[in-house]
Design an enzyme around this catalytic site. Structure first.
Site, mmCIF file in Angstrom:
data_model
loop_
_atom_site.group_PDB
_atom_site.id
_atom_site.type_symbol
_atom_site.label_atom_id
_atom_site.label_comp_id
_atom_site.label_asym_id
_atom_site.label_seq_id
_atom_site.Cartn_x
_atom_site.Cartn_y
_atom_site.Cartn_z
ATOM 1 N N ARG A 254 4.042 6.911 3.254
ATOM 2 C CA ARG A 254 3.264 8.046 3.752
ATOM 3 C C ARG A 254 2.402 7.591 4.919
ATOM 4 O O ARG A 254 2.112 6.403 5.092
ATOM 5 C CB ARG A 254 2.383 8.634 2.652
ATOM 6 C CG ARG A 254 1.346 7.683 2.102
ATOM 7 C CD ARG A 254 0.353 8.389 1.189
ATOM 8 N NE ARG A 254 -0.596 7.463 0.591
ATOM 9 C CZ ARG A 254 -1.676 6.998 1.204
ATOM 10 N NH1 ARG A 254 -1.932 7.361 2.453
ATOM 11 N NH2 ARG A 254 -2.492 6.169 0.578
ATOM 12 N N CYS B 237 -0.713 6.780 7.315
ATOM 13 C CA CYS B 237 -2.064 6.260 7.132
ATOM 14 C C CYS B 237 -3.083 7.329 7.526
ATOM 15 O O CYS B 237 -2.995 7.930 8.593
ATOM 16 C CB CYS B 237 -2.243 5.014 7.992
ATOM 17 S SG CYS B 237 -3.908 4.319 7.980
ATOM 18 N N ARG C 10 -7.207 -4.061 8.088
ATOM 19 C CA ARG C 10 -6.908 -5.486 8.065
ATOM 20 C C ARG C 10 -5.407 -5.714 8.217
ATOM 21 O O ARG C 10 -4.599 -5.003 7.631
ATOM 22 C CB ARG C 10 -7.394 -6.091 6.743
ATOM 23 C CG ARG C 10 -7.222 -7.600 6.648
ATOM 24 C CD ARG C 10 -7.807 -8.129 5.357
ATOM 25 N NE ARG C 10 -7.110 -7.579 4.199
ATOM 26 C CZ ARG C 10 -7.452 -7.832 2.942
ATOM 27 N NH1 ARG C 10 -8.504 -8.578 2.684
ATOM 28 N NH2 ARG C 10 -6.763 -7.304 1.945
ATOM 29 N N THR D 208 0.813 -1.227 0.000
ATOM 30 C CA THR D 208 0.000 0.000 0.000
ATOM 31 C C THR D 208 0.842 1.270 0.000
ATOM 32 O O THR D 208 0.346 2.347 -0.320
ATOM 33 C CB THR D 208 -0.922 0.034 1.235
ATOM 34 O OG1 THR D 208 -0.125 0.035 2.428
ATOM 35 C CG2 THR D 208 -1.855 -1.177 1.244
ATOM 36 N N CYS E 230 -3.647 0.141 14.313
ATOM 37 C CA CYS E 230 -4.466 0.533 13.165
ATOM 38 C C CYS E 230 -5.606 -0.466 12.951
ATOM 39 O O CYS E 230 -5.387 -1.685 12.945
ATOM 40 C CB CYS E 230 -3.603 0.608 11.905
ATOM 41 S SG CYS E 230 -4.523 1.150 10.437
ATOM 42 N N CYS F 137 1.664 2.727 9.479
ATOM 43 C CA CYS F 137 0.571 2.816 10.450
ATOM 44 C C CYS F 137 1.110 2.688 11.868
ATOM 45 O O CYS F 137 2.233 2.249 12.098
ATOM 46 C CB CYS F 137 -0.444 1.689 10.224
ATOM 47 S SG CYS F 137 -1.136 1.600 8.563
ATOM 48 N N CYS G 171 -5.491 5.692 10.695
ATOM 49 C CA CYS G 171 -5.063 5.576 12.097
ATOM 50 C C CYS G 171 -4.223 6.753 12.572
ATOM 51 O O CYS G 171 -3.961 6.879 13.766
ATOM 52 C CB CYS G 171 -4.288 4.278 12.314
ATOM 53 S SG CYS G 171 -2.633 4.246 11.563
#
Length: 501
Positions: A61, A63, A39, A28, A36, A32, A66
């Site tokens: 970058r 999240c 999933r 992604t 978080c 996080c 969260c």
């Protein structure tokens, strides 16, 4: 923690580890916090980083779900006394913003190149990246919590230009500052752009008894304390400030709120960092209580007072003066002496009700011998230390470790191991200090013994079984001594400290 311990923590969405490490997901491109709600990613796609700056440098970058920047910091910077831990304490205090990487390296006794190598190896990012991550975190806090102008936020967070601010926010959060502000309902500051109110994140549980600790030591005109609030004036690098911290145990989330009445915006990151240190908001209370609670002498106290905090120091030089004044006398007597000394302090440039002065600077203290009462040698020792701080012969602060702090302070007339230990607890946040010769500690042990909390014959008198959290054991013993309402036994005060003729 190894990889699989951390992976199990993120799979359990354990909030205790928020801020202590960051989870980057290759599929992604985001990082996080451990809790978080998204999933749990496949282990093969996960990389763990010690700092958000390391995740930034690796191309990830933050999240948006969260908000990994909106968490308490890690307690590691107090536990670790190595170069990385010392550097992070100074970076959080804004040293790079004020003095650059060269200034940070000089304070730590390294070249800038060597310091960059050490931090990159230990934390995954160099000093500039670590400072940049701190600026991004401060900017996010101000964007979502205040109605300050974007340009003011840019400089308050430590950016050198609005353009740099815009680029960093877009890179870290993948949003413009305006879009980031729109994700939360801002509170409009009252009384000008330098008056603002911020919520302070912390790990639960939180014992508000730290407010009472500060209140009984509050100096009139400089501090005002209650069982749920603390306000004071403070001298910072670019000017003086005034703030209030209040705890609302009845509110949802048990809010801890910082209200800044006045501050030079360039000093805001340092103020935020020092307030967090004062209230020990980056501590991991469950880990601390879990260790202390196993000791039979402390188990009842820990169960009664979960989440006890160790008060920090807003100004290292001020703390040394307060410690020296408080040697071998009661808290009430020390408060009286400090109140007399406070008359030497400068008037506040932004006074408020009950707050009209600043704590005397070292130079003002050195010239205030006529305000001090007590044994002549004790007064001379204090004036000597103040003079050494004023002219630069004595330098210490958040970037020290216990060894360098001891080397700086112990040669001073009138300073002994108790004073060094107390300063280490409050300035460095050193978690494993036990003040064995402290009268209140001894009275606290007796108070726990009277309550039936004995450790048995095998228990060590220095509480080594609860290492590395003996500073927090000391806080429990001080609390027990205060609750016992017994006068300090003068026969058990520490031996007189060495005083040079």
């Amino acid at each position: 923690m190894d990889f699989w311990q951390r992976y199990r923590a993120i799979d359990a969405r354990d909030t205790r580890f928020d801020g202590q490490f960051f989870t980057a997901v290759r599929s992604t491109g985001i990082y996080c916090r451990p809790s978080c709600p998204a999933r749990t990613p496949k282990a093969s796609n996960v990389t763990f980083y010690e700092t958000s700056a390391a995740a930034h440098d690796a191309g990830y970058r933050a999240c948006k779900r969260c908000l990994p920047e909106a968490v308490p910091g890690t307690p590691a910077w107090n536990i670790r006394q190595d170069v990385a831990g010392r550097a992070m304490r100074l970076i959080n205090d804004g040293v790079i913003n004020r003095d650059g990487v060269e200034g940070l390296a000089t304070r730590l006794g390294y070249s800038s190149r060597q310091l960059n190598r050490i931090l990159t190896q230990e934390l995954g990012a160099g000093p500039l990246s670590l400072a940049r991550a701190g600026r991004a975190q401060t900017a996010r806090t101000l964007l979502v919590s205040t109605g300050m102008k974007l340009a003011d936020i840019a400089f308050a967070a430590g950016f050198s230009s609005v353009r740099q601010f815009n680029e960093t926010v877009a890179e870290v959060f993948a949003m413009t500052p305006s879009a980031l502000r729109a994700t939360a309902r801002p509170g409009t500051a009252a009384g000008g752009t330098t008056a603002l109110s911020l919520s302070l994140p912390y790990r639960r549980p939180f014992d508000p008894g730290i407010f009472s600790f500060l209140a009984v030591r509050a100096i009139p005109g400089i501090e005002v304390g209650t069982p749920t609030s603390y306000a004071r004036t403070l001298r910072l690098p670019h000017g003086d400030a005034r703030f209030t911290v209040a705890y609302d145990g009845d509110a949802r989330g048990r809010l801890l709120t910082l209200t800044v009445g006045a501050v030079d915006l360039r000093d805001l990151p340092a103020l935020l960092s020092r307030v967090r240190r004062l209230f020990d908001l980056d501590a991991d209370p469950e880990a601390i209580d879990g260790t202390l609670g196993v000791d039979r002498r402390l188990s009842a106290a820990v169960a009664e007072t979960p989440g006890i905090r160790m008060p920090g120091a807003l100004d290292p030089q001020e703390l040394l003066v307060r410690a020296m004044v408080g040697q071998q006398i009661t808290v009430a007597a020390a408060r009286t002496a400090l109140t007399q000394l406070s008359a030497a302090g400068s008037p506040s440039s932004s006074p408020a009700e009950g707050l009209d002065r600043l704590f005397p600077s070292p130079a003002e203290t050195a010239a205030a011998g006529h305000l001090l009462r007590g044994p002549r040698r004790r007064i001379e020792s204090l004036l000597n230390a103040a003079s050494a701080m004023a002219d630069g012969r004595l330098q210490f602060g958040y970037g020290d470790d216990l060894a360098s702090l001891s080397a700086a302070l112990l040669p001073l007339p009138g300073v002994g191991p108790w004073t060094v230990g107390y300063v280490a607890m409050r300035v460095l946040g050193a978690p494993d200090i036990f003040l064995a010769n402290d009268a209140a500690v001894r009275n606290g042990i007796r108070a726990l013994d009277r309550g039936g909390n004995t450790g048995g014959g095998a228990a060590a008198p220095d509480f080594r079984e609860v290492s590395p959290w003996r500073s927090y054991a000391t806080m429990h013993l001080w609390r027990a001594a205060a609750k016992s309402q017994q006068p300090i036994d003068k026969r058990e005060t520490p031996a007189p400290v060495k005083v040079m003729p």
